[in-house]
Design an enzyme around this catalytic site. Structure first.
Site, short mmCIF file in Angstrom:
data_model
loop_
_atom_site.label_atom_id
_atom_site.label_comp_id
_atom_site.label_asym_id
_atom_site.label_seq_id
_atom_site.Cartn_x
_atom_site.Cartn_y
_atom_site.Cartn_z
N ASN A 41 0.82 -1.22 -0.12
CA ASN A 41 -0.03 -0.07 0.11
C ASN A 41 0.88 1.18 -0.08
O ASN A 41 0.48 2.40 -0.75
CB ASN A 41 -1.06 -0.13 1.12
CG ASN A 41 -1.98 -0.93 1.17
OD1 ASN A 41 -2.45 -1.44 0.01
ND2 ASN A 41 -2.46 -1.51 2.18
N ARG A 254 -3.05 3.82 8.15
CA ARG A 254 -1.60 4.05 8.53
C ARG A 254 -0.53 3.82 7.50
O ARG A 254 0.51 4.28 7.47
CB ARG A 254 -1.18 2.98 9.57
CG ARG A 254 -1.40 1.50 9.41
CD ARG A 254 -1.53 0.52 10.55
NE ARG A 254 0.01 0.57 11.30
CZ ARG A 254 0.06 0.25 12.67
NH1 ARG A 254 -1.01 -0.38 13.19
NH2 ARG A 254 1.22 0.07 13.24
N ASP A 255 -0.90 2.93 6.39
CA ASP A 255 0.32 2.79 5.26
C ASP A 255 0.28 4.17 4.45
O ASP A 255 1.41 4.42 4.03
CB ASP A 255 -0.29 1.76 4.40
CG ASP A 255 -0.60 0.34 5.07
OD1 ASP A 255 -0.02 0.26 6.04
OD2 ASP A 255 -1.63 -0.18 4.79
N SER A 256 -1.00 4.63 4.41
CA SER A 256 -0.87 6.03 3.58
C SER A 256 -0.33 7.31 4.37
O SER A 256 0.64 7.89 3.94
CB SER A 256 -2.40 6.35 3.20
OG SER A 256 -3.06 5.70 2.80
#
Length: 310
Positions: A41, A254-256
């Site tokens: 991601n 959270r990946d973003s």
């Protein structure tokens, strides 16, 4: 170059039903399949922000081909280690506003496959960044359960930066290795430090502790209420973002955040602006079914306020 490392990728199958009736036939009203994995991601968001990456990790079988084909369709460079077994398929079940996740453990990784990944990443050099994210799959040899620390050693030996979004049991040891960023959420902090957080200000001592251990930057997120950002100089927090739209997807927020922070940091070197873009990236992600486009992230930026805590 930024390398993203997903040890346990998946196909994420999203299923919508009206009502789950256990023991009976249930009809699906909606479904979609996406490549899954924290660092995958991150690569996808960085690509949306026009920052190139190389996605690596372990892939195999039909699922692995699906993941690689999807990323290559988005013009993301890939260099995965081919496994003898297929990747897992995870299930996200949506019913009456509730989100139920069923995660499979993933295939057992052979020692040769681990060594192939370590050897591949030995190419990193000063100025490169390795982003490590997600769960550790079952290992053929238990000694390989320390794969995250091995990959950190490779990054440090070659003068590269590294970022860790890893399970809480690895967090404290990883922080001691001086990562560019760690990004735990509230649950990770509770598990890593064996504490119960009652109020938002209770996170402050633990963010400071991660900095004291060696992390250069720390973002602790706590859902829709926002997050805190720590570095050696100050503590900052973000406001709650409300643009009038419903939050429909918290899977990859959270990946973003990691992608928004690192993508801005490697370009501008400004930690505060990097934090700001990380909030915009997560907020945009929460409002779309998959991952946001660049313009959707940029549209969020004017709504983000960064306030100094200390």
């Amino acid at each position: 170059m930024i390398y993203t490392v997903t040890l346990n990728p998946s196909i994420d199958l999203f299923i919508g039903i009206d009502e789950l009736k256990l023991g009976y036939v249930n009809d699906i009203v909606s479904e979609r399949s996406l490549p899954g994995g924290k660092a995958i991601n991150v690569s996808r968001i960085l690509q949306a922000l026009r920052i190139p990456t190389i996605a690596t990790g372990f892939t195999g079988g039909f699922q692995g081909k699906f993941i690689k084909d999807w990323l290559e369709k988005e013009d993301i460079s890939t260099s995965f280690i081919e496994m003898s077994k297929p990747n897992r398929t995870n299930i996200r079940l949506f019913e009456d506003g509730k989100d139920t996740t069923i995660n499979f453990p993933g295939p057992t990784i052979k020692s040769k496959e681990v060594n192939d990944l370590v050897y591949y990443l030995s190419r990193v050099r000063e100025g490169d960044t390795i982003i490590l994210g997600g769960s550790v799959p079952p290992m053929e040899d238990p000694i390989d359960n320390d794969i995250y620390l091995r990959l950190v050693s490779v990054a440090k030996a070659n003068g590269a930066n590294f970022v860790a979004d890893v399970p809480s049991k690895f967090l404290l040891n990883i922080a001691k290795e001086k990562p560019l960023l760690v990004k735990p959420n509230g649950e990770d902090i509770e598990e890593a430090f064996n504490v119960k957080i009652e109020k938002l200000e209770d996170y402050i001592p633990y963010g400071k502790k991660l900095i004291e251990l060696g992390a250069k930057n720390v973002i602790i997120s706590y859902g829709s209420q926002g997050s805190m950002f720590f570095n050696k100089n100050h503590i900052y927090r973000s406001n709650e973002i409300d643009d009038g739209r419903e939050i429909i997807n918290t899977v990859a927020c959270r990946d973003s955040m990691i992608a928004g922070f690192i993508g801005t940091m490697v370009r501008d070197g400004d930690p505060i602006e990097s934090y700001r873009v990380s909030i915009a990236s997560a907020s945009a992600t929460a409002r779309v079914l998959d991952l946001p486009k660049r313009e959707e992230i940029m549209n969020m930026l004017p709504l983000v306020e960064i306030l100094t805590v200390e």
